[in-house]
Motif scaffolding. Structure first.
Motif, PDB file in Angstrom:
ATOM      1  N   GLU A 174       0.868  -1.176   0.000  1.00 29.36           N
ATOM      2  CA  GLU A 174       0.000   0.000   0.000  1.00 29.36           C
ATOM      3  C   GLU A 174       0.901   1.221   0.000  1.00 29.36           C
ATOM      4  OE1 GLU A 174      -2.987   0.330   3.019  1.00 29.36           O
ATOM      5  OE2 GLU A 174      -3.920  -1.580   2.440  1.00 29.36           O
ATOM      6  N   ILE A 175       0.605   2.123  -0.890  1.00 33.20           N
ATOM      7  CA  ILE A 175       1.388   3.353  -0.964  1.00 33.20           C
ATOM      8  C   ILE A 175       0.455   4.547  -0.959  1.00 33.20           C
ATOM      9  CG2 ILE A 175       3.303   2.283  -2.211  1.00 33.20           C
ATOM     10  CD1 ILE A 175       2.164   3.601  -4.774  1.00 33.20           C
ATOM     11  N   ARG A 176       1.004   5.671  -0.607  1.00 35.05           N
ATOM     12  CA  ARG A 176       0.299   6.942  -0.727  1.00 35.05           C
ATOM     13  C   ARG A 176       1.002   7.718  -1.823  1.00 35.05           C
ATOM     14  NH1 ARG A 176      -1.519   5.244   3.634  1.00 35.05           N
ATOM     15  NH2 ARG A 176      -3.038   6.021   5.048  1.00 35.05           N
ATOM     16  N   LYS A 182      -8.130   3.971  -3.003  1.00 36.50           N
ATOM     17  CA  LYS A 182      -9.137   4.674  -2.214  1.00 36.50           C
ATOM     18  C   LYS A 182      -8.723   6.133  -2.204  1.00 36.50           C
ATOM     19  CE  LYS A 182     -11.199   5.119   2.304  1.00 36.50           C
ATOM     20  NZ  LYS A 182     -10.583   5.646   3.500  1.00 36.50           N
ATOM     21  N   ARG A 183      -9.621   6.962  -2.594  1.00 38.18           N
ATOM     22  CA  ARG A 183      -9.318   8.395  -2.652  1.00 38.18           C
ATOM     23  C   ARG A 183      -9.653   9.062  -1.327  1.00 38.18           C
ATOM     24  NH1 ARG A 183      -7.775  10.117  -7.527  1.00 38.18           N
ATOM     25  NH2 ARG A 183      -8.317   8.836  -9.288  1.00 38.18           N
ATOM     26  N   GLY A 184      -9.147  10.256  -1.154  1.00 41.11           N
ATOM     27  CA  GLY A 184      -9.458  11.028   0.038  1.00 41.11           C
ATOM     28  C   GLY A 184      -8.275  11.142   0.966  1.00 41.11           C
ATOM     29  N   GLY A 205      -6.554   8.050   1.858  1.00 40.31           N
ATOM     30  CA  GLY A 205      -6.511   7.231   0.654  1.00 40.31           C
ATOM     31  C   GLY A 205      -5.196   6.514   0.451  1.00 40.31           C
ATOM     32  N   TYR A 206      -5.232   5.501  -0.360  1.00 39.85           N
ATOM     33  CA  TYR A 206      -4.042   4.704  -0.638  1.00 39.85           C
ATOM     34  C   TYR A 206      -4.167   4.092  -2.022  1.00 39.85           C
ATOM     35  CZ  TYR A 206      -7.271   0.926   0.382  1.00 39.85           C
ATOM     36  OH  TYR A 206      -8.351   0.083   0.364  1.00 39.85           O
ATOM     37  N   ILE A 207      -3.083   3.551  -2.480  1.00 36.48           N
ATOM     38  CA  ILE A 207      -3.068   2.722  -3.684  1.00 36.48           C
ATOM     39  C   ILE A 207      -2.471   1.394  -3.248  1.00 36.48           C
ATOM     40  CG2 ILE A 207      -2.129   2.397  -5.998  1.00 36.48           C
ATOM     41  CD1 ILE A 207      -1.943   5.479  -6.186  1.00 36.48           C
TER      42      ILE A 207
END
Length: 153
Positions: free
Chosen positions: A25-27, A61-63, A66-68
């Motif tokens: 998981e990254i930001r 997930k945005r906001g 959030g993460y990718i």
């Protein structure tokens, strides 16, 4: 590293992390800061180099929180992998996406370099240009035929 561009460096870093972990998981903003680039550069790398055709599933997930999430896809066996690729192809496929699928098959030792080169040459734009608007549809049929034949080595 002097011959690599920023996208190559980011891709190599993410793939290195994925060798140790099944998913990461990254930001986007944190990655952009780490590599001193714009966040859209991170998006570009993820959207072009971590596709399902290349064996990755990407969730986001945005906001504010959030993460990718990037997950390396594990398929149980060769037949399942071929079925998944056929599903991805559908009725048509671009030359770029077809290349990604053939590259994945080569990386997974399902094709030799020569076989991969021959398959790609049969699906090149100049070869299929006579088909006009049906180029991507014909490319899909050719690739699906190759994939189906891989079942019966």
């Amino acid at each position: 590293m002097q011959n690599q561009n920023m996208s190559d460096i980011i891709e190599a870093y993410l793939k290195q992390v994925l060798t140790a972990h099944e998913q990461i998981e990254i930001r986007r903003s944190e990655m952009a800061n780490q590599f001193n680039c714009v966040p859209s550069q991170i998006n570009y790398v993820i959207n072009t180099r971590f596709t399902i055709q290349q064996g990755y599933l990407v969730e986001s997930k945005r906001g504010g929180g959030g993460y990718i999430r990037i997950i390396k896809v594990k398929l149980l066996d060769k037949a399942e992998m071929l079925d998944a690729m056929i599903q991805i192809i559908g009725d048509k496929i671009s030359q770029k996406d077809a290349y990604s699928i053939v590259q994945k098959l080569y990386e997974d030792d399902m094709l030799t370099k020569r076989e991969a080169t021959l398959i790609l040459s049969a699906m090149e734009k100049p070869v299929l240009t006579l088909c006009g608007k049906l180029e991507n549809e014909l490319r899909a049929q050719i690739l699906i035929a190759f994939l189906n034949n891989l079942r019966y080595e």
